[in-house]
Structure formats: structure tokens, C-alpha cells
Design an enzyme around this catalytic site. Structure first.
Site, PDB file in Angstrom:
ATOM      1  N   GLU A 144       0.759  -1.203   0.062  1.00 52.98           N
ATOM      2  CA  GLU A 144       0.190   0.149   0.055  1.00 52.98           C
ATOM      3  C   GLU A 144       0.761   1.246   0.153  1.00 52.98           C
ATOM      4  O   GLU A 144       0.697   2.266  -0.786  1.00 52.98           O
ATOM      5  CB  GLU A 144      -0.836  -0.010   1.179  1.00 52.98           C
ATOM      6  CG  GLU A 144      -2.020   1.098   1.016  1.00 52.98           C
ATOM      7  CD  GLU A 144      -2.919   1.151   2.281  1.00 52.98           C
ATOM      8  OE1 GLU A 144      -2.231   0.579   3.564  1.00 52.98           O
ATOM      9  OE2 GLU A 144      -3.799   1.775   2.232  1.00 52.98           O
ATOM     10  N   SER A 176      -0.195   6.672   9.230  1.00 55.77           N
ATOM     11  CA  SER A 176      -0.106   8.116   9.012  1.00 55.77           C
ATOM     12  C   SER A 176       1.489   8.622   9.054  1.00 55.77           C
ATOM     13  O   SER A 176       2.383   7.864   8.939  1.00 55.77           O
ATOM     14  CB  SER A 176      -0.639   8.803  10.322  1.00 55.77           C
ATOM     15  OG  SER A 176       0.473   8.217  11.534  1.00 55.77           O
TER      16      SER A 176
END
Lengths: 395, 375
Positions: free
Chosen positions: A248, A378
């Protein structure tokens, strides 16, 4: 990776060019790739024709094995396909999380039966996948996930809640992390697969600050998951999840939304801020900041090229993916901030005829632009990964 | 790291090995404290020349190896790691470029083999003021029957104390003050009327200011393209310096990481503090980005690419920003010890700021990038 002779490639290039011109519907020429989940869920007739043609040819997933209907080509060949698509004003209609994340992971960890079942529909673009990872209490701290899968003999019974499940309302299948041992945080997680049509699966779209709803809450109530849909070993899901997340990061590191690429800061500045007698952007402070941002964008692209070249030579570039994601996100966020600043009063609109389509796109992009530093791990999580795994700083 | 040929890998390994064994940072400190008049160790320079580095970009016909700019960049990056004080950049890259690009056959025969051997040190003398504005040239060259007479002043001449020959930018009296009136001249270091004065800089390297009073000079080549040769030479200089700066930044960073893994405060290794970890991670990101920009610039120089000027400015600006960040953090993360002369952090900081000013700083190069691309 084997190396391919130039002559071999030029024959192949000719073949690809011919095939594209025979199969790509002219009505789609130079249209943006409809890769948003929503657009893929409601394709036009020509988009369907194109998806099916590329799917049948296996060129949407060019390097995957032929056993699953893919093309089994080298990276060099894959690059030729990409270049020829670009040259023809066409796009690769086979995409999404199945291609980006799940497929590569299943190739590595799946059983023969799982690969035979799941890879062909991804190759053809028949099925979209969604990712059941984050939970209300497990965002950046993903390993704290609580969604349970209880062993009921011939099946698992899954209960819990996922969130930030992008495209869940349009996906056919879900790859989902579940807790199979409540007493072992890291070694108590498994990866299971289930169809979104299974009773007890409910996806509710979440409205975001930009007005769109590309993410869902996913409620799982007594969802029966067949045991043959466990990927890898029971309680061995965390290692697979980390692999998925790496895919990802790599994908996110290389992505920019098409809308962001669709307008040029320079042209916007010329139009909205004006130019001085020398033809420069009239506000020197703004000019300097635009240029600094464009330079960062160019260096990011140089870095992506370097990573590709090094990967081709067999170097391990996985360490770069966290750094690439943060660099890309930073540059993109600065870019969207600059865009609304350039537009001034036309850069604060929400909807209505007082604002052009571009102006509204800029605003919506700016708002959505706050998401990439949160999703996919994040910014802070990526910095943790760099400092611990790459730099070896102590805990 | 760029994809290297076998020869390039061997060259880099040789450079790394030599630097680690023969010229660690203690060698620089020793030179600094020794009162060395030239500000580099001549024995060390002989070793570098014997390894062939001074001839890396010089054509084989003139005694070089013609290994190219990527190769030169690899060596300079390694020298940057331990702040090796060496005339390699000034002579083997910058001056060698100017003579290769602009010199006539006799000039090339006279100087390039000696530069490649390391027996002659050549340097470019082009700066005249505080700001880097290479097209602003007040130095004049007036033509005579036998040659040219140079008058004027040059500032901040790298290796200006050691140079055997200077390549000097000057205006010829064609009545215009455009770039077209700029030519380059070869001036011997011992030419009458030339005086050099040492310029003491914070990085303890060798620089001089020069004064020319009707000094005999020989025009580089046949003239008419002095500015274009100077411009290309400066871009090569910037790319080479950027490689050296990348080496310094990388080394400063990893020395700082070593410190974070050994220094204990509050009963913890300070590297376990997230406030420092995230700053470290950001530095790593900037270094990787800077490396891409530097390698792309060297590649563009190597290929003579048409977008070389913008890629060079991109690299010099990015590596400048990164080196500034890393050297500041090196001091900050070391705390008080980093402020002492005894510690190496200060050496990196001081060299960094001199490199930043050389051949145009970040602001110069961002502005140049904007001008080239029409912002």
C-alpha cells in the site's frame, strides 16, 4: 529480473500499439482513468468494453503469472504497455486494491486453491476488493484491532466493526484482519476473505469534509467465513498485514490524484495573480513558494525513477517506501494549499455557479488533501518505521 | 545509489577505502592545525593524483581516463564524507572542464596532461563580489599584438593560493556590456603584475583574492564563446560540488545517528525519544531526495542534456537545503559537545556554509530554476 533485448521489445511495442488501436474505444481517448471507486462501480458501455478487452488480454496485470489469466511478462514489457497506453491516450482499466495490494500478497501467501479462485477475477477486473483493516479503536495502532473471528468448526464467525474501509459500498470481496487469539497481541491476528454479499456485512458510507463519501464504516455481525478463506496460518496474519501495508505504501508513494495533476500552479498563478513586466508571476513571494514546491515535485519523480531503476537491478528499495509516501504527501499538501491561496476569493467556494468547475475541484482537492498524511499509515507512523527499521534507533 | 558500472563500483570502493585509511577527518584537523600554507596536504594530493582522480574527466588523448562525471561525482562524494581538503574539484573538475571545452589544441596539450597528473593545479577565477553573479564582470582584457593584458580583481578563488594557472573571466573591449563580451583567459600564477592575497575562511581551506595589473593572459580558444564555456563549466562545478555536499551531509547524518545510539540521558538512550526520531527520519527522507537530484544532475552533465542547467540548479538547491538541515541538527542533537572545537560537528557546519555560498546558494538556484522554466 531477466533482461530483454531491445529488438525483442521493439517487436512487442509494435504488437501492443496495434492491439490498442484495434481494441481501445475511441470515445475514451484522452479521458482521465475512471479509477475512483465510484466511477468504477458505474462504468459506461465503452468503459466496460475496454475493461473486458484488457482483462481478457491480461495486460492490466502484465507481470502476474499466466496461470491466472495474466500476461506473465517482464517489467520491461510492462513498461512498454504503459508507454503505449499513454501514447494512445488510453489507460489501464484494471486496478484497485485487488491489483495494488491484495493480489501481490495472495501470490506470496495464498494456497493454490485461493490463487485459482481469486486472482483471475482481479486480472479480468470483474471483482473489486476492499480492505477491512482499521477499526474505531485501532487506527495508527492497527495491532490493537478487536474484530473477532471465533472458530465454529467448519467456519469462522466474525463480529466487530471496521472503519475507513474505502470503496466498501462498491466492493465484491473484502480482505479482513480479525483477532483469532485475544491473549496474544501480535500473534493473535489472522487474515480472512469473504464476499461483501455475506449476510451480516453492512457498509455505511462516511461523509468527509470535502463532501464525498469514498470511505465506509463496515459492520460485521455474525458473518460466516468459510475456513478455506483463511490466508496463511491461523494467528499468522500480522506478518501478512505488514506485507500488504508495504504494498500500500509503495502504491501510495507513487500516486497523485489525477485532479491534482490536472491543473498547473503556474497557469493558475498567471491567470489569478497575473504577471509582472518581465512575464514573471507578479507576487515574488508566491512565485518563490510555487517554484520550491514544483522543485520538490520534480525531485520526488527523480526519486521514484531511481527506486525503479534500483529495484530492477535487484536492490532492496522497500526501505524507501515510507520515505516516499511522506515526501509525496508533503509535496501534494503544499501544492493544494498553494492552489487555494492562488485562487484567493475564488478558492473558498463550496458549490454553485459563482465558482468554476476547476475552482471547486481545487477546493475539494485541498480538503481531501488532508487525508493522505493520515491513511495508509499516518505520517507519524511512517517516521516511526523509518527511525526504527531503517535507522535502527532504539525503542 | 545510482546504477554503477563495474569500473564505477571499483572506483567508488577505492575512493572509500583511501578516504577511510589515508584521509579520515583527523587528517583534515591535523592539516588545519598545522599552519599549512596551501590549506591542503601536498603528499595526500600526490596520492590522489596517483590514483588517477585528477584525470577522471580528462580525455585519454590528454592523459586522462575519460571516466566521466558520474565517476568524478562518486569520488567527490567520498572526499566529502571526511571533508578531505583537496584541489580535485577546483583543478580536476572545474579548470579541466573549462580547458577541455574551450581550449585550443596547444592549450590542451600544455595543461590537461599536467592537471591529470596532479603536477599542475589550475583554477577558475570568476567571482568579483559578495553575490554569485558570474555574468557581472568588471575585469578587462585589452588585446595587443602579442596577447592580452588583464586588469581587475577576482574574489574567492578556490585553491587560489596553490594554483599554477588561473582561468580568468574578463571583458574584451567590443563596446558592449553583454555576456558576449566575456572571454576566458589563461594566466600563469607567476605572471608579473599578478598579486594574490590569502582569504581566510571558516572552513580552513585555501582561497585567495587576486589583483591583476596589466597581466599577460592568453585567450582560451579562439574567442566568441567565452560566456557559454563559463556557463557550462559552472554547471559542471555545481554538480561536482553537490556530490561533495551530499557526501558531507550523509556522513554528518550517520555520525549523528551514532551519537543518538550511544548518548544516555534520563536513563535512556536519547535515540529512543520520538522528538528526535522523527527529526532523524525527516533527515533521512531529505537525504534520499537530495541523492536523486544530485545523481540526475551528474547524469545530465555526463549526457550533455539540454535540461542540464535546470537539473543542476535543482540539485544544488536541494543538497544545500539538506546539508544546512543536517549540519544544524548535528550540532543541536549533540548538545554542548557539538559546540566545542574538539568535536567534528563544527567542521561539518563550517564547510557546509562555505559550500552553500560557492557557485550560487539555494536562493540563487531556486530563482534560476524559476527563470529557466518561465515562472
Amino acid at each position: 529480473m531477466e533482461h530483454v533485448g531491445a529488438a525483442d521489445l521493439s517487436d512487442f511495442r509494435e504488437e501492443v500499439g496495434r492491439w490498442i488501436s484495434d481494441n481501445f474505444p475511441v470515445s475514451l481517448k484522452n479521458m482521465a482513468n475512471p479509477m475512483s471507486r465510484e466511477a468504477m462501480a458505474f462504468p459506461t458501455e465503452d468503459q466496460e468494453i475496454w475493461r473486458k478487452a484488457m482483462g481478457a488480454k491480461g495486460w492490466g496485470t502484465p507481470t502476474w503469472p499466466t496461470a491466472y489469466g495474466a500476461a506473465g511478462l517482464t517489467r520491461d514489457h510492462a513498461r512498454v504497455i504503459q508507454q503505449e497506453l499513454l501514447r494512445a491516450g488510453a489507460y489501464n482499466p484494471i486496478g484497485g486494491m485487488g491489483v495494488m495490494m491484495f493480489g501481490p500478497t495472495l501470490l506470496e501467501y495464498g494456497t493454490a486453491a485461493q490463487k485459482a479462485q481469486h486472482l483471475p477475477p482481479i486480472v479480468r477486473g470483474d471483482f473489486q476488493w476492499c480492505q477491512g483493516f482499521s477499526e474505531p479503536g485501532a487506527g495508527s495502532d492497527l495491532v490493537s484491532l478487536q474484530t473477532r473471528a471465533d472458530d465454529k468448526g467448519d467456519h469462522f464467525l466474525v463480529n466487530g466493526q471496521k472503519t475507513w474501509t474505502s470503496g466498501a459500498q462498491w466492493a465484491e470481496w473484502c480482505f479482513c484482519l480479525v483477532r483469532t487469539n485475544p491473549h496474544d497481541k501480535y500473534n493473535g491476528i489472522s487474515l480472512v476473505l469473504f464476499p461483501m454479499s455475506t449476510p451480516g456485512v453492512e457498509a455505511r458510507p462516511i461523509k468527509l469534509i470535502n463532501g464525498n463519501s469514498s470511505f465506509c464504516e463496515l459492520f460485521l455481525t455474525d458473518v460466516k467465513v468459510s475456513k478455506d478463506q483463511l490466508v496463511g496460518s491461523l494467528n499468522g496474519g500480522w506478518a501478512i498485514a505488514k506485507r500488504l501495508l508495504q504494498h500500500e505504501r509503495t502504491a501510495l508513494a507513487g500516486s497523485t490524484t489525477t485532479a491534482v495533476e490536472a491543473y498547473s500552479l503556474r497557469e493558475l498563478a498567471r491567470k489569478y495573480v497575473g504577471t509582472d513586466a518581465g512575464g514573471r508571476i507578479a507576487n515574488p513571494d508566491l512565485r518563490a513558494r510555487i517554484v520550491a514546491n514544483e522543485m520538490e515535485g520534480r525531485i520526488f519523480k527523480q526519486t521514484a525513477l531511481r527506486a525503479t531503476a534500483e529495484a530492477k537491478e535487484g536492490g532492496d528499495v522497500s526501505a524507501l517506501s515510507s520515505m516516499m509516501k511522506n515526501a509525496n504527501t508533503r509535496q501534494m499538501q503544499q501544492r493544494t494549499e498553494l492552489a487555494i491561496e492562488i485562487l484567493g476569493h475564488q478558492g473558498i467556494g463550496w458549490e454553485g455557479d459563482s465558482f468554476s468547475e476547476t475552482e471547486l475541484t481545487v477546493v475539494r482537492d485541498f480538503l481531501y488533501g488532508k487525508a493522505p498524511s493520515i491513511y495508509g499509515g499516518s505520517q507519524e507512523v511512517q517516521y516511526n518505521i523509518i527511525s526504527k527499521r531503517i535507522l535502527g534507533l532504539p525503542s | 545509489m545510482a546504477i554503477l558500472s563495474e569500473e564505477q563500483s571499483m572506483l567508488r570502493e577505492a575512493a572509500r577505502g583511501w578516504v577511510d585509511v589515508r584521509s579520515p577527518i583527523t587528517a583534515f584537523r591535523k592539516m588545519r592545525d598545522s599552519g599549512n600554507r596551501l590549506h591542503f596536504d601536498t603528499d595526500s594530493w600526490k596520492e590522489q593524483a596517483a590514483l588517477g582522480w585528477a584525470g577522471v574527466i580528462i580525455p585519454e588523448a590528454y592523459g586522462g581516463s575519460d571516466f566521466g562525471f558520474l565517476s568524478m561525482g562518486l569520488v567527490l562524494e567520498e572526499l566529502g564524507r571526511t571533508l578531505v581538503a583537496s584541489p580535485l574539484l577546483a583543478s580536476g573538475l572545474v579548470a579541466a572542464s573549462a580547458i577541455t571545452l574551450g581550449g585550443d589544441e596547444a592549450q590542451k596539450q600544455e595543461w590537461l596532461p599536467a592537471i591529470a597528473e596532479g603536477t599542475a593545479i589550475a583554477t577558475l577565477a570568476f567571482e568579483e563580489g559578495a553575490a554569485h553573479v558570474p555574468e557581472k564582470v568588471a575585469t578587462t582584457a585589452s588585446g595587443t599584438q602579442v596577447g592580452f593584458k588583464i586588469s581587475g580583481k577576482k574574489h574567492f578563488v578556490v585553491e587560489g593560493l596553490a594554483a599554477d594557472v588561473f582561468i580568468v573571466s574578463a571583458r574584451v573591449p567590443d563596446g558592449s556590456d553583454t555576456d558576449q563580451a566575456i572571454e576566458l583567459f589563461l594566466v600563469r600564477g607567476d605572471a608579473p603584475g599578478l598579486t594574490r592575497q590569502e582569504l581566510k575562511t571558516m572552513d580552513s581551506r585555501g582561497y585567495a583574492s587576486l589583483e591583476f595589473h596589466d597581466v599577460e593572459g592568453q585567450r582560451l580558444g579562439s574567442g566568441g564563446n567565452g560566456w557559454s564555456i563559463l556557463a557550462t563549466t559552472l554547471d559542471r562545478a555545481r554538480a561536482g560540488l553537490a556530490a561533495e555536499m551530499l557526501g558531507s551531509a550523509t556522513q554528518a547524518f550517520y555520525l549523528t545517528m551514532d551519537y543518538l545510539k550511544t548518548r544516555v540521558q534520563f536513563d535512556s538512550l536519547i535515540g529512543s525519544f520520538q522528538a528526535l526520531q522523527h527529526r532523524a527520519a525527516r533527515m533521512f527522507m531529505e537525504l534520499e531526495l537530495a541523492r536523486s537530484a544530485v545523481e540526475a544532475a551528474l547524469q545530465a552533465v555526463e549526457n550533455g542534456a539540454s535540461d542540464m542547467p535546470e537539473l543542476v540548479s535543482l540539485a544544488k538547491a536541494k543538497v544545500g537545503e539538506t546539508l544546512q538541515l543536517v549540519t544544524n541538527e548535528m550540532i543541536q542533537m549533540h548538545g554542548g559537545i557539538g559546540m566545542t572545537d574538539e568535536h567534528d560537528a563544527g567542521l561539518f557546519l563550517k564547510r557546509a556554509r562555505v559550500c552553500e555560498a560557492m557557485y550560487g546558494n539555494q536562493s540563487y538556484h531556486r530563482n534560476r530554476y524559476a527563470d529557466i522554466l518561465g515562472y
